[in-house]
Design a protein around this motif. Structure first.
Motif, PDB file in Angstrom:
ATOM      1  N   PRO A 253      22.436  -9.950  24.164  1.00  0.00           N
ATOM      2  CA  PRO A 253      21.119 -10.594  24.080  1.00  0.00           C
ATOM      3  C   PRO A 253      20.017  -9.706  24.663  1.00  0.00           C
ATOM      4  N   ARG A 254      18.820  -9.785  24.029  1.00  0.00           N
ATOM      5  CA  ARG A 254      17.724  -8.890  24.409  1.00  0.00           C
ATOM      6  C   ARG A 254      17.439  -8.939  25.906  1.00  0.00           C
TER       7      ARG A 254
ATOM      8  N   ALA B 250      19.708   0.402  35.070  1.00  0.00           N
ATOM      9  CA  ALA B 250      20.154   1.781  34.891  1.00  0.00           C
ATOM     10  C   ALA B 250      19.028   2.770  35.199  1.00  0.00           C
ATOM     11  N   LEU B 251      17.795   2.427  34.823  1.00  0.00           N
ATOM     12  CA  LEU B 251      16.656   3.294  35.127  1.00  0.00           C
ATOM     13  C   LEU B 251      16.398   3.368  36.631  1.00  0.00           C
ATOM     14  N   GLU B 252      16.611   2.265  37.346  1.00  0.00           N
ATOM     15  CA  GLU B 252      16.518   2.289  38.805  1.00  0.00           C
ATOM     16  C   GLU B 252      17.558   3.244  39.375  1.00  0.00           C
TER      17      GLU B 252
ATOM     18  N   LEU C   8      25.165   5.374  31.042  1.00  0.00           N
ATOM     19  CA  LEU C   8      25.720   4.548  32.114  1.00  0.00           C
ATOM     20  C   LEU C   8      25.541   3.055  31.870  1.00  0.00           C
ATOM     21  N   VAL C   9      24.564   2.687  31.066  1.00  0.00           N
ATOM     22  CA  VAL C   9      24.247   1.270  30.889  1.00  0.00           C
ATOM     23  C   VAL C   9      25.401   0.508  30.244  1.00  0.00           C
TER      24      VAL C   9
ATOM     25  N   ASN D  79      15.249   3.046  24.370  1.00  0.00           N
ATOM     26  CA  ASN D  79      16.293   4.061  24.237  1.00  0.00           C
ATOM     27  C   ASN D  79      17.524   3.701  25.056  1.00  0.00           C
ATOM     28  N   VAL D  80      17.307   3.277  26.290  1.00  0.00           N
ATOM     29  CA  VAL D  80      18.423   2.985  27.187  1.00  0.00           C
ATOM     30  C   VAL D  80      19.174   1.737  26.738  1.00  0.00           C
ATOM     31  N   SER D  81      18.456   0.762  26.226  1.00  0.00           N
ATOM     32  CA  SER D  81      19.097  -0.505  25.837  1.00  0.00           C
ATOM     33  C   SER D  81      19.623  -0.506  24.407  1.00  0.00           C
TER      34      SER D  81
END
Length: 393
Positions: A136-137, A147-149, A178-179, A125-127
């Protein structure tokens, strides 16, 4: 509502300074913003925004506060590019963005419903936005993990949204916004779906996160306490117009008009006529004939104008009206009798009937038994410092 205990927020560019930082290019500029929606079947339309002018400083937490239908969400959607203005100009970091589609603007939006993909895990979801931008993956997942941190959810990367609490889903939505490293983050009542206790905790977390990342936040809310707790500055809106913009303490303590005083917190209003004016102070003649002094807040008030004297309940104090020791010189006062008493835990709320109407006094319960200081029917004197009264149109 008592905001005296709220922690001070650090000074931001353009606040409290007159150096070069104050003249820096704003993160967001709205110039003469108008939005009209057409009426049904060619009927009269609705003017949702009526000439909005405001600057949001770089790195500022800026709140748009007002009742439902006041135009705050429309303003946010125009900044995001989801709506086009009827007239006016929008600049982000000094560049006009009219006609620029949402996905090409340096902004991101967090909505109340979060809009997470239920079939994807948290990391996916975030990426997602990065993958759609052909990042790139490996880089996308690394940035998503970072971002999760940032939102304190490093251990939730492989969970699905259904396995998260409301507060955790809200953090995932923030991480996803935010990512992409936007210049401006737009938040449309993002805490509205949370219960009261969690909402209050997330208010502080969100304010701390904004300070940590340093991104400009434009935050829409109808919750006055939320706006005062979190923001560097607040714009109070009603019927498509901005009534006042300023730091929370200024907006609360020195409201510019009756709407702001009434909408934010609780206020006593005493109606009267401006009997005299000397500089920044005005003397108000009440309906009973009594004259009281307050600080003139509204522009253009002339002698003879109908005005309202506004005083916050926590600025008032009670004293027995029994001929013994009373309030000191220089204090304004009204005599009356206690009509109702409500014990609220931290303080007690007194309704006092005076010749000029009922006024509400909130007295802090400083010790056991303080709430029993006055009972219904007691004759009392209400007194306050005239500097705490506002003369408003």
């Amino acid at each position: 509502m008592n905001v005296a205990g709220a922690p001070p927020r650090p000074e931001r560019p353009g606040q409290g300074s007159t150096d070069g930082a104050a003249r820096a290019t704003p993160a967001v500029e709205l110039r003469g913003l108008v939005k009209e929606f057409p009426g049904p079947s060619g009927g009269e339309g609705v003017r949702a925004l009526d000439g909005i002018d405001v600057d949001v400083s770089e790195g500022e937490f800026f709140a748009l506060l007002g009742p439902s239908g006041c135009g705050k969400t429309t303003t946010l959607r125009i900044i995001a590019g989801f709506e086009a203005p009827t007239a006016g100009e929008i600049l982000i970091r000094g560049r006009p963005v009219q006609g620029v589609p949402p996905f090409h603007r340096p902004v991101n939006t967090v909505f109340q419903d979060y809009a997470l993909f239920p079939h994807m895990n948290v990391l996916q979801n975030v990426s997602f936005g990065l993958r759609m931008a052909h990042v790139p993956r490996a880089e996308a997942e690394a940035r998503a993990a970072e971002a999760l941190e940032m939102v304190r959810l490093p251990g939730a990367a492989r969970r699905k949204p259904a396995q998260l609490s409301g507060g955790q889903r809200q953090r995932v939505a923030l991480a996803r916004a935010l990512v992409n490293r936007p210049s401006v983050l737009l938040l449309d009542e993002p805490l509205g779906a949370l219960d009261l206790k969690l909402r209050k905790a997330m208010q502080l977390e969100l304010a701390q996160l904004q300070q940590q990342v340093g991104i400009t936040f434009v935050y829409v809310t109808h919750d006055q306490e939320e706006a005062l707790t979190m923001s560097d500055r607040v714009a109070v809106m009603s019927e498509g117009r901005i009534h006042q913009v300023g730091p929370p303490a200024e907006v609360y303590e020195r409201p510019r008009d009756g709407f702001v005083a009434d909408f934010i917190g609780e206020t006593n209003f005493l109606d009267g006529t401006l009997d005299a004016r000397e500089g920044g102070r005005g003397r108000v003649r009440l309906s009973s004939g009594r004259k009281l002094v307050g600080e003139v807040r509204s522009d253009g008030l002339e002698t003879g104008a109908a005005v309202r004297l506004a005083i916050r309940p926590e600025k008032l104090a009670l004293h027995p009206r029994d001929g013994h020791a009373g309030p000191g010189d220089g204090l304004a006062r009204l005599d009356g009798a206690v009509e109702r008493v409500h014990y609220l835990g931290t303080d007690t709320r007194y309704h006092v009937r005076t010749d000029d109407g009922v006024v509400i006094v909130r007295a802090q319960n400083r010790h056991e038994g303080f709430a029993d200081a006055f009972r219904a029917g007691d004759p009392v004197r209400v007194h306050w410092d005239p500097r705490h009264a506002s003369v408003l149109r």
